[in-house]
Every structure is written in C-alpha cells, then in structure tokens.
Design a protein around this motif. Structure first.
Motif, mmCIF file in Angstrom:
data_model
loop_
_atom_site.group_PDB
_atom_site.id
_atom_site.type_symbol
_atom_site.label_atom_id
_atom_site.label_comp_id
_atom_site.label_asym_id
_atom_site.label_seq_id
_atom_site.Cartn_x
_atom_site.Cartn_y
_atom_site.Cartn_z
ATOM 1 N N PRO A 111 23.000 -11.213 13.575
ATOM 2 C CA PRO A 111 22.987 -10.263 14.701
ATOM 3 C C PRO A 111 23.570 -10.821 15.998
ATOM 4 O O PRO A 111 23.836 -10.060 16.934
ATOM 5 C CB PRO A 111 21.489 -9.970 14.895
ATOM 6 N N LEU A 112 23.762 -12.143 16.077
ATOM 7 C CA LEU A 112 24.188 -12.745 17.341
ATOM 8 C C LEU A 112 25.669 -12.481 17.612
ATOM 9 O O LEU A 112 26.476 -12.349 16.685
ATOM 10 C CB LEU A 112 23.940 -14.252 17.323
ATOM 11 N N ASP A 113 26.009 -12.427 18.881
ATOM 12 C CA ASP A 113 27.407 -12.420 19.285
ATOM 13 C C ASP A 113 28.014 -13.752 18.854
ATOM 14 O O ASP A 113 27.530 -14.821 19.247
ATOM 15 C CB ASP A 113 27.493 -12.266 20.804
ATOM 16 N N PRO A 114 29.061 -13.751 18.007
ATOM 17 C CA PRO A 114 29.634 -15.023 17.550
ATOM 18 C C PRO A 114 30.007 -15.967 18.681
ATOM 19 O O PRO A 114 29.929 -17.190 18.523
ATOM 20 C CB PRO A 114 30.878 -14.580 16.763
ATOM 21 N N ASN A 115 30.385 -15.420 19.833
ATOM 22 C CA ASN A 115 30.769 -16.281 20.948
ATOM 23 C C ASN A 115 29.598 -17.084 21.506
ATOM 24 O O ASN A 115 29.800 -18.032 22.268
ATOM 25 C CB ASN A 115 31.393 -15.448 22.066
ATOM 26 N N ALA A 116 28.364 -16.705 21.141
ATOM 27 C CA ALA A 116 27.173 -17.394 21.637
ATOM 28 C C ALA A 116 26.671 -18.451 20.660
ATOM 29 O O ALA A 116 25.606 -19.033 20.877
ATOM 30 C CB ALA A 116 26.065 -16.383 21.926
ATOM 31 N N VAL A 117 27.430 -18.715 19.605
ATOM 32 C CA VAL A 117 27.022 -19.670 18.573
ATOM 33 C C VAL A 117 27.996 -20.836 18.553
ATOM 34 O O VAL A 117 29.213 -20.644 18.635
ATOM 35 C CB VAL A 117 26.970 -18.992 17.185
ATOM 36 N N VAL A 118 27.468 -22.047 18.448
ATOM 37 C CA VAL A 118 28.281 -23.260 18.444
ATOM 38 C C VAL A 118 28.110 -23.982 17.117
ATOM 39 O O VAL A 118 26.987 -24.131 16.612
ATOM 40 C CB VAL A 118 27.888 -24.193 19.613
ATOM 41 N N PHE A 119 29.235 -24.463 16.563
ATOM 42 C CA PHE A 119 29.235 -25.236 15.325
ATOM 43 C C PHE A 119 29.724 -26.647 15.646
ATOM 44 O O PHE A 119 30.920 -26.927 15.650
ATOM 45 C CB PHE A 119 30.143 -24.577 14.290
ATOM 46 N N ASN B 150 34.185 -22.115 18.358
ATOM 47 C CA ASN B 150 33.271 -23.003 19.080
ATOM 48 C C ASN B 150 32.981 -24.203 18.191
ATOM 49 O O ASN B 150 31.928 -24.297 17.568
ATOM 50 C CB ASN B 150 31.988 -22.263 19.449
ATOM 51 N N LEU B 151 33.943 -25.118 18.140
ATOM 52 C CA LEU B 151 33.895 -26.240 17.205
ATOM 53 C C LEU B 151 34.006 -27.578 17.937
ATOM 54 O O LEU B 151 34.912 -28.376 17.683
ATOM 55 C CB LEU B 151 35.024 -26.108 16.177
ATOM 56 N N PRO B 152 33.079 -27.861 18.861
ATOM 57 C CA PRO B 152 33.091 -29.188 19.494
ATOM 58 C C PRO B 152 32.769 -30.259 18.464
ATOM 59 O O PRO B 152 32.080 -29.996 17.472
ATOM 60 C CB PRO B 152 31.991 -29.074 20.552
ATOM 61 N N ASP B 153 33.273 -31.446 18.684
ATOM 62 C CA ASP B 153 32.992 -32.533 17.744
ATOM 63 C C ASP B 153 32.961 -33.853 18.498
ATOM 64 O O ASP B 153 33.066 -33.895 19.721
ATOM 65 C CB ASP B 153 34.021 -32.559 16.611
#
Length: 761
Positions: free
Chosen positions: A146-154, A179-182
C-alpha cells in the motif's frame, strides 16, 4: 554474553612493523575466541582462491598466482567472525529487551554469534520473537504494497553478491523506485562522480599486473595496513625492485611505513622488514588539493623553464591529443601562491618539491587513494586533482599507470556494475524494459544522505536493508536513532545482531541469511556466486561450510520471496527459477550487460578473475568532449569550512581490529591502543596549547555552525603524531558529531575525514 573489553585501557606506542608476528598473534587470539574447531580452519586455505570463497571484507584483487595463504590478518578475522560457532538464538531475545541491548557495545552485540531464526519485533515485550519465514514474507508484502514506492528505500551492503544485487535492483525498479543507496554512497561515490566526469568511467583503470610495470606509486589517504593488508605483498614486491612510494596521509600508518611478510620464513625468523614509503608526507586533513597543486606547480614551472630542444617535463603530445582544458588548469596553478600551498597543505616547500621530482622522473605512476580523499566536502575535486596529475604526464592508459581507488567492501563496486544505483544514467533502464517488459522509473532515487533526510523528516516510511549496519554507519547518529522507530516498516537481512536492529519501526523483521563461506544448496544443487574487486575483475565464490542454522536462507532466496509479494507477476521474471539455479541469474546479468559479462558462466571461476574492461585504460574517453578533462580546483582546502580559533578538523578512523562498523576487539595494535575505543588523538603541541594533559577525559562537540547540539563524551586525550589542528577519533562512534549536511559536493559522500569540532573539558 562475551565481553572483550579492558577495565584499564593501555595506550603506548607500537614499535613493530605491519604484518610479522603481530599478525600471527592476532589470528591466534581470535580463532579460539570464536570457538572455531580445528577442522574449520581448512577454509582459510580456500580463501581468495579459484573454486574457493572470496573474502567478505576488503575488495583488493585476488591473484591468479596466489600465495599459499591468500588472506591477511583482517581477512582472517572476517572469516573467523563468520565461521564462529557462537549463536544468537530466539532464547537470547527472551532474556534481553531491545532497550537493554541498546546499552551494549557494538562488539558485544556481534560477538554473541550468528543469528539462527527469522525474527519479528514484539512491541508489547520489547523483544524479538521467532516467526516463520512465510509469516515474515507475507507481513512484509502486506506492509509494502500500500505504500507510495517513493517512500520506500532498498539499501544494500557491499557484502551482497552480484546475483543478489542484480535481483535486488530489479525488484526495486519493478516496485517503482530507484531508492537504492549502498555502501558506495558512504565511501567512494566521489570516485564514481569524479572519474566519470574526468575520464568517462566511474572506476579505476589499473589491474594487479600494473604493479609489475610501474616505477613510482603515489599514495593518498589510504591505510593499507588496516583496510587492505594483502596489498602489502604487492607493495613489498614493488619496493624490492626499486619502485619509489610517495605517501600523503595525515597520520603515520604502520602499513605504509614498514612491513614484515608473515609468509616469508626468512623475514619472520630474522625479524627483518621492508620499508614501504620512500617519502612520507603528513598532509593536513583536507590539504591534499594543496599538496597536489604544489606538485603540479613544480612540474609546470620546470616545464616552462626548460631550454629549447630539451624534452618537456609534461607529456605535451598526450595533453594535446587526449585532453581538454589543460590551459585553464595550468593558468590556475601558475597563479596559486606558494605561501598558500604551504599553509593549506601543512607541508614545507622542500617536501612538495621532493615528491614532484619523483613524479617528474617516473615513466609510469600508479596513484592509489582511499577515503582520505573521497570523504571531504571537496572529495570530488580531490579525485579530479589525482586525475589532473596523472594526465600531465600521460599516466593513464599505459602499463603501470593510472588511478587506483581502493574500494572498502568486497563487492561494493560490483553492485554498481549490476544496477545498484539511484542514478538513471548509470542504470540500464532501456535494457530492463526490453528484457522484462515493464517501464522502469527514470526519476533519480534517494542516495544515503537523502535517505537520512527522509528518515528524519518522515518522508521515508520503510527501509529494507540487504546487509550492513546502516543506522550505525551514517552521520547524525542521535537524530537518526530517534527517527528510525517512526518508520512503518524496517526489514534487516543480516548474519549477526548489530545496533541498527535495536531500533525497530512499527513493524520490524530481522531475516538471517547464509554467509558467503557457507554452502548454498538450491534445487539444482550447490551454488556459486560472484563479486567484483577494486580493479574490475569478476571472481566466482563457492562456500562449502555447513550453514550456521538450518533455518537460514540465501540472499537471492530472500530477495525473491519479497519480490514475489510486492511486484506484479511477470512471465519474463522467473524468481523461483533464478533461485533454483544461480547460473540463470548470471545469464540474466549477461543479457543485461552483454559487453561486460560475455560468457559469464563459462568464465565464472577464471583464476584471478576476468576483467570487465575499461575504455579509459584504452585511452577511449567516454566524456561529452571525447577527451580526458582537466579541472581547475576551486580552492586549496577540501574541508568545506574555514579554520577558526578552537576549531579542529576531526578525522574519523578505523582500528586494525575492525572492518567497517564491525568491531573485532579493542586492540588497535598499530596505534598502540588496547582495551578501549574512547580515544582522542591529538598533536602534543595542540594538547599543550589547549591546556590538556595525557589521559585526561574530554568531550568533542560539533562546530558545524547550524545550532544543533552534537556531542561525543568520554574521550581519553592521547598525544599522537598528527598534524596540528587535526584530531582523530574512532568511527563509527564519532559519527554522532557529523551533520547529515556535511557531505561531499556532487557525490553526497559524508565528509568524515574533516569534521569541524571543538574540545570541551
């Protein structure tokens, strides 16, 4: 719980070399502490060898012509840390609340051993409780859909394999974001940005064989003895044939001073040493641009003064054919005053001239650097200055020459190669659309700094962590720890308990995975994975040790199970088939990057790895101009702040008893610190001027000028050979002093090597 601390810290100078009997004793100490049975030690003989496993710590190359023991002290510690027979079971969490565990030190959390079961946080008891994998995956899916994908970080750690990383990046894009910081965001993004702009590729151009062809090596801001000790064999070999090694580093690091090869019986029995650096220049923190500008200024002045008919000091033919904007760069260097160069570098003119003469006389130069260059506000300019120096004498694209950034974690460079990036221009979005029939997002995703901002301001609602210890590694520790529990979902894929796991969101799952050394058996049989080293060589890795628990799943399996619950079914993406046979994932990687990964499966176990190629190494410049580009520096300091009375430049440091945020113990042998990490390294003249005494306990406060209170208490004043105006303290404990907004321009790497602070008594 096992404690490995000392009641009475012992701080005294260490007189020995890097390597030698100190390394042997360190290994002999950790193996019984991890309760590793003798039969498990055979795994050390397989480390970094063909058909063996690739070290889970540093990314230094693995040679085809390997040593009998192709591991270093730090790599052996990392292996022991994973092979430990200690276990963190669900029963452990019945005895300890998370509130209690937050009082434990980093070492004690991980020293408790390998995680054995999937866990769910129970808010009522403030404890983790065991759950089934199916329960965890279903709940994660229900929370994310249900979340806005822009509010999720991988987020992903450099430990993850190419196979897991490719799946992870694809999952994120199919879910709807980049949203793929590493780990690269935290360390070498300045390299990726700076090299890409200057020479058209985001990675170094050299290979291990270039050590055999160089006649000079210039070192900037990299502590080889603690962070990539296997490189010492290459440096020793170079020194034995007369290669000059010129080092610029604020602290005297033992690995860059002296080395005794633990695998050389003569050196071990006679206690003989190899001197590594022929010149050692203790540049101020943030003073590298000034030092390199000084070298460039000498080269240009010598070239200007040459008599007619004399050969040039600069490689004018190379500059004319292959570069752009040299005249603007040279004009800026000529106009820079020597007085300013000396002041900002902290070096006298003779030292800079001596370094410049070595460079001018060398035919092939390697420029090796680490986070001492990249983690500054002007970190990208630091990298560009390294390239400027190399271009002046044609030291890119020929044997024995080129930029050699030393990546910190085993596969952090490889993750970028297979799509872990927040930047659309670095992602194969068109190819993914063609292969998998979906529209990948093209909006830039969140990097590490932007993720921190989002967690603090509440715009980030969920974080999935594929390994690592994100909350401990990032800046602004107090604000991040306060904000993290407001997340709607926190999922951490891990092998051991760490501090990030102690700050749960509204829903939190801790998912234990197989380690790289463990046998990974799927439907088609035992699997191999792959990683990329610092020199762009791809290596296969095969674990053979029995897993720490029958309840562990592999990283690819965990990624696939989450993906199946958060992205629409796609007939072109067979998540289950990929997990059944990792060779199919490699086929998908090859299809996505056919030039880099041609015949991937056939070449997987090539001794020494296979090189993915590098256009800049061929003098093909993939820049807008089609040439390598000089950049005139905007200033001489890379700190991003002005000096002021009472303001110091804090350098955050790693001990040789740690790797990244993992603390193996409390003995920083090379710096003579035993039993504590609560140390403030300070120049003795600065100590006297401030009225401080050896052993006095003080605090550091942030002097960022933003009005926010940041403080690190309980530091033991310790006189040390460090430039005046600079301080040293251990990472990650000192991260509490670093603002989120104190980061490199352009690359957003946290500027951890020059943090403005004041000493408080």
């Amino acid at each position: 719980m096992s404690k490995h601390t000392a009641d009475h810290p012992d701080i005294k100078p260490f007189e020995g070399p890097a390597g030698g009997w100190g390394s042997v004793r360190s290994l002999a100490e950790i193996l019984p502490r991890e309760r590793i049975p003798p039969e498990a030690l055979i795994e050390l003989a397989r480390q970094n060898k063909p058909d063996g496993f690739m070290c889970v710590s540093c990314a230094w190359p693995k040679p085809a012509d390997h040593h009998p023991a192709e591991f270093c002290e730090e790599g052996a510690k990392a292996t022991a840390w994973e092979l430990t027979t200690l276990r963190t079971t669900p029963d452990f969490f019945q005895e300890h609340t998370l509130d209690e565990l937050r009082s434990w030190r980093d070492y004690d959390l991980e020293q408790n051993g390998r995680l054995t079961h999937p866990l769910r946080y129970d808010v009522v008891t403030d404890k983790y409780v065991a759950c089934s994998w199916e329960e965890a995956f279903n709940a994660i899916g229900e929370a994310l859909r249900p979340l806005d994908p822009n509010a999720v970080v991988f987020y992903s750690s450099g430990r993850a394999s190419l196979e897991a990383s490719y799946m992870y990046g694809l999952m994120a894009r199919m879910y709807g974001n980049q949203n793929l910081p590493d780990s690269s965001n935290m360390c070498h993004e300045s390299t990726s940005v700076g090299l890409k702009a200057a020479i058209g590729v985001p990675v170094g151009t050299t290979q291990l064989k270039d050590f055999d062809d160089c006649d000079a090596i210039f070192f900037f801001g990299q502590n080889v003895g603690s962070n990539a000790p296997r490189m010492l064999h290459d440096l020793r070999k170079a020194r034995k044939r007369g290669v000059e090694i010129v080092t610029f580093n604020p602290l005297k690091e033992r690995g860059l001073e002296r080395f005794t090869d633990p695998q050389n019986p003569v050196e071990m029995t006679t206690l003989s040493e190899t001197v590594i650096s022929t010149q050692y220049h203790q540049v101020k923190a943030g003073g590298d641009i000034a030092a390199m500008t000084g070298i460039a200024k000498f080269l240009i002045e010598w070239d200007d003064a040459k008599a007619p008919g004399e050969p040039g000091v600069l490689d004018h033919d190379f500059i004319a054919e292959h570069t752009k904007d040299f005249d603007a760069f040279a004009a800026k260097v000529r106009a820079t005053e020597w007085e300013d160069i000396v002041r900002e570098s902290g070096l006298d003119l003779t030292a800079i001239e001596n370094a410049a003469r070595v460079y001018a006389n060398a035919k092939a130069v390697l420029a090796i650097y680490g986070m001492g260059l990249t983690q500054h506000v002007k970190g990208v300019e630091n990298v560009r200055m390294v390239v400027n120096l190399l271009l002046m004498r044609g030291n890119i694209g020929k044997p024995g020459a080129g930029p050699t950034p030393v990546r910190g974690h085993s596969n952090v460079q490889g993750q970028r190669t297979v799509g872990i990036t927040e930047k659309t221009e670095l992602a194969p979005v068109d190819k993914l659309k063609q292969l998998y029939g979906f529209d990948p997002p093209t909006e830039k995703g969140l990097d590490t700094v932007e993720t921190c901002r989002g967690v603090i301001d509440g715009s980030v609602k969920a974080v999935i962590g594929l390994g690592g210890n994100f909350l401990r590694a990032v800046p602004e520790t107090a604000a991040m720890e306060e904000a993290w529990p407001r997340l709607e979902l926190s999922v951490q894929i891990a092998t051991k308990l760490n501090r990030n796991h102690l700050f749960p969101g509204h829903q939190t799952y801790l998912l234990p995975c197989l380690g790289r050394i463990e046998e990974d058996v799927q439907a088609s049989g035992p699997q191999a994975v792959s990683v990329e080293d610092s020199t762009s060589c791809i290596h296969g890795s095969r674990g053979k040790v029995a897993p720490a628990s029958p309840h562990l799943l592999s990283e690819p399996r965990i990624v696939a199970e989450i993906a199946k619950r958060i992205v629409p079914p796609n007939p072109r993406v067979d998540w289950d088939g990929w997990v059944a046979d990792y060779a199919r994932i490699r086929d998908a990687i090859e299809a996505t990057y056919p030039e880099v990964f041609k015949d991937f499966n056939a070449r997987l176990l090539t001794p020494g790895g296979f090189w993915k190629g590098n256009k800049a190494a061929e003098r093909v410049w993939l820049t807008p101009s089609g040439k390598a580009e000089f950049l005139a520096p905007t200033g001489l300091s890379s700190t991003g702040f002005d000096d002021a009375d009472g303001r110091y430049r804090l350098i955050t440091l790693r001990s040789n008893d740690q790797f990244n945020t993992t603390i193996y113990g409390y003995h920083d042998r090379f710096r003579g610190v035993n039993g504590t990490r609560d140390v403030l390294f300070i120049n003795s003249e600065d100590m006297a001027a401030a009225g401080l005494t050896d052993g006095q306990v003080v605090a550091l406060e942030s002097d960022a000028g933003d009005g926010k209170k940041r403080r690190r208490d309980g530091l033991i004043v310790t006189p040390y050979d460090i430039p005046r105006g600079c301080l040293g303290a251990y990472y990650p404990e000192a991260n509490v002093l670093m603002p989120v907004e104190h980061h490199a321009d352009e690359s957003h790497v946290p500027a951890a090597k020059s943090v403005p602070v004041r000493v408080c008594v």
